[in-house]
Scaffold this motif. Structure first.
Motif, PDB file in Angstrom:
ATOM      1  N   HIS A  23      17.830 -10.907  -6.779  1.00  0.00           N
ATOM      2  CA  HIS A  23      17.069 -11.396  -5.630  1.00  0.00           C
ATOM      3  C   HIS A  23      15.983 -10.420  -5.185  1.00  0.00           C
ATOM      4  CE1 HIS A  23      20.377  -8.992  -4.108  1.00  0.00           C
ATOM      5  NE2 HIS A  23      19.884  -8.970  -2.893  1.00  0.00           N
ATOM      6  N   GLY A  24      15.633  -9.459  -6.070  1.00  0.00           N
ATOM      7  CA  GLY A  24      14.473  -8.615  -5.823  1.00  0.00           C
ATOM      8  C   GLY A  24      14.763  -7.266  -5.201  1.00  0.00           C
ATOM      9  N   LYS A  25      15.937  -7.066  -4.650  1.00  0.00           N
ATOM     10  CA  LYS A  25      16.284  -5.783  -4.066  1.00  0.00           C
ATOM     11  C   LYS A  25      16.858  -4.871  -5.148  1.00  0.00           C
ATOM     12  CE  LYS A  25      16.845  -7.693   0.527  1.00  0.00           C
ATOM     13  NZ  LYS A  25      17.681  -7.815   1.746  1.00  0.00           N
ATOM     14  N   HIS A  26      17.197  -3.627  -4.773  1.00  0.00           N
ATOM     15  CA  HIS A  26      17.685  -2.730  -5.819  1.00  0.00           C
ATOM     16  C   HIS A  26      18.653  -1.685  -5.270  1.00  0.00           C
ATOM     17  CE1 HIS A  26      13.817  -0.799  -4.452  1.00  0.00           C
ATOM     18  NE2 HIS A  26      14.636   0.223  -4.339  1.00  0.00           N
ATOM     19  N   PHE A  27      19.436  -1.108  -6.194  1.00  0.00           N
ATOM     20  CA  PHE A  27      20.281   0.047  -5.934  1.00  0.00           C
ATOM     21  C   PHE A  27      19.595   1.258  -6.571  1.00  0.00           C
ATOM     22  CE2 PHE A  27      24.382  -2.745  -6.421  1.00  0.00           C
ATOM     23  CZ  PHE A  27      24.073  -3.399  -5.231  1.00  0.00           C
ATOM     24  N   ASP A  28      19.394   2.321  -5.805  1.00  0.00           N
ATOM     25  CA  ASP A  28      18.926   3.586  -6.368  1.00  0.00           C
ATOM     26  C   ASP A  28      20.120   4.528  -6.459  1.00  0.00           C
ATOM     27  OD1 ASP A  28      16.328   2.881  -6.777  1.00  0.00           O
ATOM     28  OD2 ASP A  28      15.550   3.790  -4.953  1.00  0.00           O
ATOM     29  N   CYS A  29      20.515   4.863  -7.683  1.00  0.00           N
ATOM     30  CA  CYS A  29      21.732   5.633  -7.920  1.00  0.00           C
ATOM     31  C   CYS A  29      21.361   7.012  -8.465  1.00  0.00           C
ATOM     32  CB  CYS A  29      22.631   4.895  -8.902  1.00  0.00           C
ATOM     33  SG  CYS A  29      23.055   3.223  -8.336  1.00  0.00           S
ATOM     34  N   THR A  30      21.587   8.056  -7.651  1.00  0.00           N
ATOM     35  CA  THR A  30      21.195   9.420  -8.001  1.00  0.00           C
ATOM     36  C   THR A  30      22.429  10.300  -8.155  1.00  0.00           C
ATOM     37  OG1 THR A  30      19.139   9.185  -6.739  1.00  0.00           O
ATOM     38  CG2 THR A  30      19.824  11.423  -7.292  1.00  0.00           C
ATOM     39  N   ASP A  31      22.465  11.067  -9.240  1.00  0.00           N
ATOM     40  CA  ASP A  31      23.600  11.958  -9.475  1.00  0.00           C
ATOM     41  C   ASP A  31      23.820  12.904  -8.302  1.00  0.00           C
ATOM     42  OD1 ASP A  31      23.985  10.818 -11.915  1.00  0.00           O
ATOM     43  OD2 ASP A  31      23.164  12.494 -13.087  1.00  0.00           O
ATOM     44  N   ASP A  76      17.742  -3.906   9.570  1.00  0.00           N
ATOM     45  CA  ASP A  76      17.901  -4.617   8.305  1.00  0.00           C
ATOM     46  C   ASP A  76      17.751  -3.627   7.155  1.00  0.00           C
ATOM     47  OD1 ASP A  76      18.300  -7.053   9.514  1.00  0.00           O
ATOM     48  OD2 ASP A  76      16.186  -7.627   9.444  1.00  0.00           O
ATOM     49  N   ILE A  77      18.623  -3.736   6.176  1.00  0.00           N
ATOM     50  CA  ILE A  77      18.605  -2.822   5.033  1.00  0.00           C
ATOM     51  C   ILE A  77      18.089  -3.582   3.814  1.00  0.00           C
ATOM     52  CG2 ILE A  77      20.016  -1.407   3.498  1.00  0.00           C
ATOM     53  CD1 ILE A  77      21.933  -1.010   5.903  1.00  0.00           C
ATOM     54  N   SER A  78      17.026  -3.059   3.232  1.00  0.00           N
ATOM     55  CA  SER A  78      16.440  -3.752   2.079  1.00  0.00           C
ATOM     56  C   SER A  78      17.013  -3.239   0.761  1.00  0.00           C
ATOM     57  CB  SER A  78      14.915  -3.601   2.083  1.00  0.00           C
ATOM     58  OG  SER A  78      14.550  -2.234   2.114  1.00  0.00           O
ATOM     59  N   ASP A  79      17.009  -1.915   0.598  1.00  0.00           N
ATOM     60  CA  ASP A  79      17.476  -1.335  -0.666  1.00  0.00           C
ATOM     61  C   ASP A  79      18.580  -0.316  -0.387  1.00  0.00           C
ATOM     62  OD1 ASP A  79      15.519  -2.787  -2.203  1.00  0.00           O
ATOM     63  OD2 ASP A  79      14.049  -1.420  -1.328  1.00  0.00           O
ATOM     64  N   ILE A  80      19.372  -0.043  -1.403  1.00  0.00           N
ATOM     65  CA  ILE A  80      20.600   0.752  -1.233  1.00  0.00           C
ATOM     66  C   ILE A  80      20.483   2.085  -1.967  1.00  0.00           C
ATOM     67  CG2 ILE A  80      23.096   0.774  -1.492  1.00  0.00           C
ATOM     68  CD1 ILE A  80      22.099  -1.449   0.341  1.00  0.00           C
ATOM     69  N   MET A 118      22.011  -3.836   8.530  1.00  0.00           N
ATOM     70  CA  MET A 118      22.468  -5.189   8.219  1.00  0.00           C
ATOM     71  C   MET A 118      22.138  -5.512   6.757  1.00  0.00           C
ATOM     72  SD  MET A 118      23.601  -6.033  11.238  1.00  0.00           S
ATOM     73  CE  MET A 118      23.724  -7.810  11.333  1.00  0.00           C
ATOM     74  N   ILE A 119      23.147  -5.945   6.008  1.00  0.00           N
ATOM     75  CA  ILE A 119      22.962  -6.234   4.587  1.00  0.00           C
ATOM     76  C   ILE A 119      23.136  -7.733   4.356  1.00  0.00           C
ATOM     77  CG2 ILE A 119      23.778  -5.759   2.249  1.00  0.00           C
ATOM     78  CD1 ILE A 119      24.825  -3.131   3.216  1.00  0.00           C
ATOM     79  N   ASP A 120      22.255  -8.313   3.550  1.00  0.00           N
ATOM     80  CA  ASP A 120      22.383  -9.732   3.244  1.00  0.00           C
ATOM     81  C   ASP A 120      23.592  -9.961   2.343  1.00  0.00           C
ATOM     82  OD1 ASP A 120      21.355 -10.082   0.231  1.00  0.00           O
ATOM     83  OD2 ASP A 120      20.126  -8.558   1.225  1.00  0.00           O
ATOM     84  N   ILE A 121      24.073 -11.178   2.322  1.00  0.00           N
ATOM     85  CA  ILE A 121      25.314 -11.505   1.628  1.00  0.00           C
ATOM     86  C   ILE A 121      25.231 -11.255   0.126  1.00  0.00           C
ATOM     87  CG2 ILE A 121      24.683 -13.942   1.397  1.00  0.00           C
ATOM     88  CD1 ILE A 121      28.225 -12.483   1.991  1.00  0.00           C
ATOM     89  N   GLN A 122      24.054 -11.516  -0.481  1.00  0.00           N
ATOM     90  CA  GLN A 122      23.915 -11.303  -1.928  1.00  0.00           C
ATOM     91  C   GLN A 122      24.068  -9.832  -2.292  1.00  0.00           C
ATOM     92  OE1 GLN A 122      20.053 -13.575  -1.993  1.00  0.00           O
ATOM     93  NE2 GLN A 122      20.830 -14.254  -3.966  1.00  0.00           N
TER      94      GLN A 122
END
Length: 446
Positions: free
Chosen positions: A83-91, A39-43, A1-5
């Protein structure tokens, strides 16, 4: 589940990547937790040259970003969202997503889905290693025969995932852990401690800790040999039960329990040092082996203090707990144990022999623990929170005393008398201080 932001910003990232003609995949724990409906905190995202893409995206929106890995071919950029969460983007590792997934740790984390499908509610999941089946079976299985060799920390992660997801580690994976257990020494200490902390912070880790011992991984991590593991395991299980059910053991206390991960770790380290009540003033807390181990593990100074003080208090209670607990002795216990009295109580209580069907009144030794906690919580701590009836400045002004050990001794006696209720106002405190100073003068004359 992902929050709207987060969803809105993922859509922004999808549009940004589509404009650059870069295909983005949702992978790892994000997709796993999505399937589990958690619930999903970070992506977690991957794609060709996505680390650079993430940097450009962050710049375009004036978001903060951190480069977690600059290694060519496996660079990772973390985009920190407002809003404090983050995307971790790995090649992407390899030319295709399937190559990337084959290099991951466990099958439950070796799945991918295009970001467009993920946001659109699609079910087209790329799952070459049948991770979805393992999720259904609640199994932790390595993604390949080289998974643990390529990153030995994954052995610990297996136990952490099993604890937090309530999954089972497959027999094949346990054998692989047993074969590769010594490789954990090649992993950076900071990473090991982070995984240990996450594992012990989970509930009901007793069976998994015993399993870790059976594989040999626990003995490769800790300096204890645990010659009587059956006894250790019973006490550890009891400690977790106390943490989960404090009112069953100490009814009516409303205990604010300390850090459970640190408490469990302290339990496993409590027998490393002997003669630990000696040299208590040393910076190593009188626990040289334990202290050195924790320092090498890169544990923070605050956490080292918590663990070492808790262990010292455990041994203090194990050796010094008496049935003769008057107010004076209770005050001395509080002064001796300080702010880690409660962890020491819990560590010692879990080693007591309890009946199979626990009733608090059936174990007389626990009554003394409860008596200490009553004094500590209801009298000692509240008194410390009150304004001192006389402070150092008052003594210097009224008795013309210079800062010295004598001044400290008088203040300690005043605090003790205040906690015990022997003095109740500044006038009584002043009279009490006068009596102490007169007594000290008489001793000097002799």
């Amino acid at each position: 589940m992902i929050d709207i932001q987060t969803r809105v910003l993922l859509l922004e990232f999808l549009n940004f990547s589509s404009h650059k003609k870069i295909k983005v995949f949702v992978v790892g724990g994000t997709l796993r937790d999505h399937i589990l409906r958690k619930d999903i905190s970070d992506i977690d995202l991957t794609g060709k040259n996505i680390a650079e893409l993430a940097t450009q995206f962050a710049k375009s929106l004036n978001f903060n970003r951190v480069s977690l890995d600059k290694t060519p071919g496996r660079a990772t950029t973390r985009v920190i969202l407002p809003h404090g969460k983050h995307f971790d983007c790995t090649d992407l590792q390899g030319n295709k997503i399937e190559e990337d997934l084959s290099q991951r740790d466990f099958t439950i984390n070796a799945m991918g889905q295009e970001l467009s499908g993920f946001l659109g509610g699609g079910r087209e999941i790329i799952d070459p290693l049948e991770g979805q089946k393992d999720i259904e079976k609640k199994s932790i299985r390595t993604a390949s025969s080289t998974s643990l060799k390529s990153d030995p920390l994954r052995m610990l992660r297996a136990f952490r995932f099993a604890a937090t997801l309530k999954f089972t580690i497959t027999e094949k994976t346990l054998k692989e852990i047993s074969l590769n257990k010594e490789d954990i020494a090649m992993t950076a200490s900071e990473r090991v401690w982070q995984e240990l902390y996450k594992f012990f912070n989970a509930n009901n880790t007793a069976k998994l800790t015993s399993l870790m011992k059976e594989t040999g991984l626990l003995l490769s991590l800790l300096p204890s040999l645990f010659p009587n593991w059956g006894k250790v395991s019973t006490h550890y299980n009891r400690l977790e039960h106390i943490i989960s059910n404090p009112d069953l053991y100490f009814p009516g206390k409303n205990l604010n329990l300390p850090e459970k991960a640190l408490l469990k770790f302290a339990f496993l380290l409590k027998e490393i040092d002997t003669n630990l009540l000696e040299n208590a003033s040393n910076k190593d807390f009188g626990l040289p082996k334990t202290y050195e181990f924790l320092r090498n593990l890169k544990v923070s100074n605050n956490d080292i203090a918590f663990i070492c003080k808790s262990i010292k208090n455990f041994h203090y209670f194990s050796k010094s707990l008496s049935s003769n607990l008057n107010d004076s002795s209770l005050y001395y216990i509080c002064i001796t144990c300080g702010d880690k009295l409660l962890p020491g109580i819990l560590l010692q209580a879990c080693t007591l022999p309890f009946p199979e069907k626990l009733k608090n009144t059936e174990n007389k030794k626990l009554i003394f623990h409860a008596k200490i906690l009553d004094f500590y919580l209801l009298r000692y701590l509240p008194a410390l929170g009150e304004k001192a009836l006389l402070n150092g400045d008052d003594l210097i002004k009224n008795f013309n005393i210079a800062p010295s050990p004598v001044l400290g001794d008088v203040l300690q006696n005043i605090q003790r008398a205040q906690v015990l209720g022997n003095i109740k106002n500044p006038a009584e405190a002043k009279a009490f201080a006068t009596k102490i100073l007169q007594s000290q003068k008489q001793k000097l004359r002799r």
